[in-house]
Enzyme design. Sequence first.
Site, short mmCIF file in Angstrom:
data_model
loop_
_atom_site.label_atom_id
_atom_site.label_comp_id
_atom_site.label_asym_id
_atom_site.label_seq_id
_atom_site.Cartn_x
_atom_site.Cartn_y
_atom_site.Cartn_z
CG ASN A 118 -40.10 -11.83 -9.92
OD1 ASN A 118 -39.14 -12.57 -9.71
ND2 ASN A 118 -40.62 -11.07 -8.98
CB VAL A 119 -41.37 -15.08 -15.97
CG1 VAL A 119 -39.91 -14.97 -16.39
CG2 VAL A 119 -41.60 -16.32 -15.10
CG ASP A 120 -44.60 -12.68 -11.07
OD1 ASP A 120 -44.52 -11.51 -11.51
OD2 ASP A 120 -44.11 -13.02 -9.98
CG HIS A 135 -34.88 -13.95 -16.06
ND1 HIS A 135 -34.70 -14.46 -14.78
CD2 HIS A 135 -33.64 -13.67 -16.52
CE1 HIS A 135 -33.40 -14.48 -14.51
NE2 HIS A 135 -32.74 -13.99 -15.54
N PRO A 232 -35.52 -11.49 3.92
CG PRO A 232 -37.41 -12.87 4.05
CD PRO A 232 -36.71 -11.88 3.17
P1 OAD Z 1 -34.85 -17.27 -5.56
O1 OAD Z 1 -35.89 -18.29 -5.30
O2 OAD Z 1 -33.48 -17.75 -5.90
O3 OAD Z 1 -34.72 -16.32 -4.31
C1 OAD Z 1 -35.83 -15.75 -3.70
C2 OAD Z 1 -35.34 -14.86 -2.59
O4 OAD Z 1 -36.49 -14.25 -2.01
C3 OAD Z 1 -34.62 -15.59 -1.47
O5 OAD Z 1 -33.40 -14.94 -1.20
C4 OAD Z 1 -35.58 -15.47 -0.27
O6 OAD Z 1 -34.89 -15.32 0.95
C5 OAD Z 1 -36.32 -14.20 -0.61
N1 OAD Z 1 -37.66 -14.07 -0.02
C6 OAD Z 1 -38.56 -15.03 0.28
N2 OAD Z 1 -39.69 -14.50 0.76
C7 OAD Z 1 -39.52 -13.16 0.75
C8 OAD Z 1 -40.33 -12.04 1.11
N3 OAD Z 1 -41.58 -12.20 1.59
N4 OAD Z 1 -39.82 -10.81 0.96
C9 OAD Z 1 -38.56 -10.62 0.48
N5 OAD Z 1 -37.76 -11.63 0.13
C10 OAD Z 1 -38.23 -12.89 0.24
O7 OAD Z 1 -35.44 -16.31 -6.70
P2 OAD Z 1 -34.68 -15.30 -7.65
O8 OAD Z 1 -33.52 -14.67 -6.99
O9 OAD Z 1 -35.71 -14.43 -8.24
O10 OAD Z 1 -34.54 -17.61 -13.61
O11 OAD Z 1 -34.17 -16.31 -8.76
C11 OAD Z 1 -33.56 -15.79 -9.89
C12 OAD Z 1 -33.83 -16.63 -11.08
O12 OAD Z 1 -33.54 -17.99 -10.81
C13 OAD Z 1 -35.27 -16.68 -11.53
O13 OAD Z 1 -35.65 -15.56 -12.29
C14 OAD Z 1 -35.28 -17.89 -12.40
C15 OAD Z 1 -34.47 -18.81 -11.52
O14 OAD Z 1 -33.75 -19.76 -12.16
C16 OAD Z 1 -34.88 -18.23 -14.74
O15 OAD Z 1 -35.81 -18.97 -14.83
C17 OAD Z 1 -33.99 -17.90 -15.91
#
Ligand code: OAD
Length: 264
Positions: A118-120, A135, A232
């Site tokens: 996360n970049v937040d 990231h 989830p």
């Molecule tokens: P994703 O958007 O790919 O995945 C988010 C995950 O969070 C999904 O598997 C959801 O099921 C899960 N989720 C949603 N709500 C949730 C909750 N309340 N509790 C737990 N899990 C929940 O995001 P990332 O895996 O972080 O990179 O994506 C990875 C990278 O892809 C990011 O850092 C970004 C993006 O491209 C760059 O920008 C380089």
Amino acid sequence: MNAPSPPSPALVQRVAALVADARRILCVTGAGVSAESGLPTYRGVGGIYDGENTGDGMTIEEALSGPVFRRRPEITWRYLLEIERACRGAVPNAAHEVLARWSNCTRPPAEVWVLTQNVDGLHSAAGSQNLIEIHGDLHRLRCTSCPWRARVQNYEQLSALPCCVDCGALLRPEVVLFEEMLPESPTQQLQAQLTLGFDLVFSIGTSSQFPYIVQPVVMAKHQGLPTVEINPHETTISSLVDLRLACSAGATLRAIDQALSEEG
Ligand code: OAD
């Protein structure tokens, strides 16, 4: 979409026992950890990457890529400004708070590291120690030409194409764009910590798209060490992990933390 069901008390107890026994824990986190702070995820329902082309005739992944930033920075900046606007004013939720508490206490568990995509900046805002922001962080800006660097609270004061106050060259946030290398320092820090080893690995709120995010789980699995996923929805690593809690990150981590404190 229905809200995820609460975690099963029996599973929560099992995970709490693993946490209590572990000496070194790695928590790999992604956008799902910030979902309960009101931030959109990248993929899935309500995600930023909805598969549609942007108005600029490219996917958002292309718009947020290193090559497009070099060629058409105004396009990349448009989406960076949008992502920052979506984060603005967000505060850490229970998931960030529990991980920060764990990383600050000496026992149990002994040492907790957070590897986040996360970049937040919310893990840092919650006070997490031992934090690897692989990231980067949207709130750190740097000049593409001179040594100018600054930390900004938000992008409110930025123009559509922000330029350096010292030399006038283009600014960029210290985040990894698509097709760019990972930053050196957090990558080395991650490798050093993986070499030291972990005896419990969590994957929380990430769809696990990248090899360096999957690797710690695979390594633990090969070493016969416990792995836990909190998400989830099913992901690329769901079939690999020992324990899967198909629940939201905040409620689940709070329940595990509560079970830990009841164990004393
Ligand atoms: P994703 O958007 O790919 O995945 C988010 C995950 O969070 C999904 O598997 C959801 O099921 C899960 N989720 C949603 N709500 C949730 C909750 N309340 N509790 C737990 N899990 C929940 O995001 P990332 O895996 O972080 O990179 O994506 C990875 C990278 O892809 C990011 O850092 C970004 C993006 O491209 C760059 O920008 C380089």
